[in-house]
Design a protein around this motif. Structure first.
Motif, short mmCIF file in Angstrom:
data_model
loop_
_atom_site.label_atom_id
_atom_site.label_comp_id
_atom_site.label_asym_id
_atom_site.label_seq_id
_atom_site.Cartn_x
_atom_site.Cartn_y
_atom_site.Cartn_z
N VAL A 167 0.85 -1.20 0.00
CA VAL A 167 0.00 0.00 0.00
C VAL A 167 0.88 1.25 0.00
CG1 VAL A 167 -1.60 1.37 1.39
CG2 VAL A 167 -2.04 -1.05 1.04
N LEU A 168 1.90 1.25 0.84
CA LEU A 168 2.82 2.39 0.91
C LEU A 168 3.52 2.61 -0.44
CD1 LEU A 168 4.12 4.58 2.68
CD2 LEU A 168 5.86 2.91 3.28
N ILE A 169 4.01 1.53 -1.04
CA ILE A 169 4.66 1.62 -2.35
C ILE A 169 3.69 2.15 -3.40
CG2 ILE A 169 5.63 0.23 -4.24
CD1 ILE A 169 6.89 -1.55 -2.01
N ASN A 170 2.45 1.65 -3.36
CA ASN A 170 1.43 2.06 -4.31
C ASN A 170 1.13 3.55 -4.18
OD1 ASN A 170 -0.44 1.77 -6.35
ND2 ASN A 170 -1.96 0.74 -5.11
N VAL A 171 0.97 4.02 -2.96
CA VAL A 171 0.66 5.44 -2.73
C VAL A 171 1.83 6.32 -3.19
CG1 VAL A 171 0.29 7.17 -0.92
CG2 VAL A 171 -1.00 5.04 -0.89
N SER B 143 4.10 5.57 -5.41
CA SER B 143 4.20 5.53 -6.87
C SER B 143 3.14 6.40 -7.53
CB SER B 143 4.11 4.09 -7.39
OG SER B 143 2.81 3.58 -7.24
N MET B 144 1.96 6.47 -6.93
CA MET B 144 0.92 7.35 -7.48
C MET B 144 1.35 8.81 -7.41
SD MET B 144 -2.78 6.04 -6.31
CE MET B 144 -2.86 4.42 -5.60
N GLY B 145 1.94 9.17 -6.27
CA GLY B 145 2.40 10.55 -6.12
C GLY B 145 3.52 10.90 -7.08
N VAL B 146 4.47 10.00 -7.25
CA VAL B 146 5.60 10.24 -8.14
C VAL B 146 5.15 10.24 -9.59
CG1 VAL B 146 7.81 9.32 -8.93
CG2 VAL B 146 7.30 9.38 -6.50
N SER B 147 4.21 9.34 -9.93
CA SER B 147 3.79 9.22 -11.33
C SER B 147 3.06 10.47 -11.83
CB SER B 147 2.89 7.99 -11.52
OG SER B 147 1.64 8.20 -10.91
N VAL B 148 2.52 11.25 -10.94
CA VAL B 148 1.85 12.49 -11.35
C VAL B 148 2.87 13.47 -11.94
CG1 VAL B 148 0.62 14.52 -10.48
CG2 VAL B 148 -0.05 12.25 -9.72
N ASP B 149 4.07 13.50 -11.36
CA ASP B 149 5.09 14.45 -11.80
C ASP B 149 6.09 13.88 -12.80
OD1 ASP B 149 4.05 16.46 -10.18
OD2 ASP B 149 5.24 15.83 -8.45
N TYR B 150 6.30 12.58 -12.77
CA TYR B 150 7.34 11.99 -13.61
C TYR B 150 6.74 10.97 -14.56
CZ TYR B 150 11.55 9.54 -15.02
OH TYR B 150 12.55 8.97 -15.76
N ALA B 151 6.70 11.30 -15.83
CA ALA B 151 6.23 10.41 -16.90
C ALA B 151 4.92 9.71 -16.55
CB ALA B 151 7.31 9.39 -17.25
N THR C 276 -1.96 -4.52 -7.24
CA THR C 276 -3.33 -5.06 -7.27
C THR C 276 -3.31 -6.57 -7.16
OG1 THR C 276 -4.07 -3.16 -8.56
CG2 THR C 276 -5.48 -5.10 -8.58
N ILE C 277 -2.34 -7.22 -7.76
CA ILE C 277 -2.22 -8.68 -7.65
C ILE C 277 -2.00 -9.08 -6.19
CG2 ILE C 277 -0.72 -10.64 -8.20
CD1 ILE C 277 -0.44 -9.37 -11.02
N VAL C 278 -1.17 -8.33 -5.47
CA VAL C 278 -0.95 -8.62 -4.05
C VAL C 278 -2.25 -8.43 -3.27
CG1 VAL C 278 0.27 -7.88 -1.95
CG2 VAL C 278 1.51 -8.05 -4.12
N PHE C 279 -3.00 -7.37 -3.58
CA PHE C 279 -4.28 -7.14 -2.90
C PHE C 279 -5.26 -8.28 -3.19
CE2 PHE C 279 -3.32 -2.37 -3.59
CZ PHE C 279 -2.46 -2.36 -2.51
N THR D 167 -10.00 -3.26 -3.40
CA THR D 167 -9.42 -4.19 -4.37
C THR D 167 -10.22 -4.19 -5.67
OG1 THR D 167 -8.60 -5.56 -2.57
CG2 THR D 167 -8.73 -6.59 -4.74
N LEU D 168 -11.55 -4.17 -5.55
CA LEU D 168 -12.40 -4.12 -6.74
C LEU D 168 -12.15 -2.85 -7.55
CD1 LEU D 168 -14.72 -5.63 -8.19
CD2 LEU D 168 -16.30 -4.25 -6.84
N VAL D 169 -12.04 -1.72 -6.87
CA VAL D 169 -11.75 -0.45 -7.56
C VAL D 169 -10.37 -0.50 -8.21
CG1 VAL D 169 -11.30 2.01 -7.16
CG2 VAL D 169 -13.33 0.95 -6.18
N SER D 170 -9.40 -1.13 -7.53
CA SER D 170 -8.06 -1.26 -8.11
C SER D 170 -8.08 -2.09 -9.38
CB SER D 170 -7.11 -1.90 -7.10
OG SER D 170 -6.92 -1.07 -6.00
N ILE D 171 -8.86 -3.17 -9.37
CA ILE D 171 -8.97 -4.02 -10.57
C ILE D 171 -9.60 -3.23 -11.71
CG2 ILE D 171 -10.14 -6.04 -11.55
CD1 ILE D 171 -9.83 -7.34 -8.73
N VAL D 172 -10.69 -2.51 -11.43
CA VAL D 172 -11.36 -1.70 -12.46
C VAL D 172 -10.39 -0.63 -12.98
CG1 VAL D 172 -13.22 -0.03 -12.85
CG2 VAL D 172 -13.68 -2.15 -11.61
#
Length: 165
Positions: A72-76, A78-86, A100-103, A135-140
């Protein structure tokens, strides 16, 4: 002699000896340290022990919670970094899909262990329902991201073929 003590009350020596008459406090004070007497007195007023202890859960649950919390920490992050970097880089989708696979693995393992009824109506049902919907929202989201990435790639290919013509 009944004496009711309120927090902060102090007993004089005479009151202490009056209290000790007919009890084992005086004997205890002669053979035990003050700390031991206080500990015994505190233990005597505790709620009696019952044999029913809440279950700690299966042995795999604590390591699973640690892994999922880390993901979860890695995912959060990565979301923050992905907004600014590519933000459109395929690597972000791959990382999000991995999380999502882990979830999903956590969801399936809990459903397998507890069963559907216990998972959705048991003592941890509120957290489990929350996990299920996240998890369902992550899959979608992953499916939507892959479809959008494919459409963008197809659009880019159309633009390239048009430029070549």
């Amino acid at each position: 002699v009944d004496i009711m003590l309120v927090a902060g009350d102090r007993l004089s020596v005479d009151q202490l000896f009056d209290l000790a008459q007919g009890s084992q406090l005086l004997v205890a004070m002669q053979t035990m340290t003050v700390d031991e007497v206080v500990e015994d007195a505190a233990f005597a007023i505790r709620i009696p022990h019952t044999d029913h202890q809440p279950s700690a859960g299966p042995a795999w649950e604590t390591p699973m919670q640690t892994i999922v919390s880390t993901v979860v920490l890695i995912n959060v992050l990565s979301m923050g970094v992905s907004v600014d970097y590519a933000p459109k880089h395929i690597g972000w989708i791959v990382l999000e899909a991995s999380c999502t696979i882990v979830f999903c693995m956590e969801l399936v393992s809990k459903l397998g262990h507890y069963g559907v009824r216990e998972y959705f109506a048991g003592r941890q049902c509120h957290w489990n329902i929350c996990d299920f919907f996240v998890t369902l929202v992550s899959i979608v989201d992953i499916v939507f991201s892959i479809v959008m990435q494919t459409m963008v790639a197809a659009s880019d290919l159309t633009n390239v073929s048009g430029a070549v013509r």
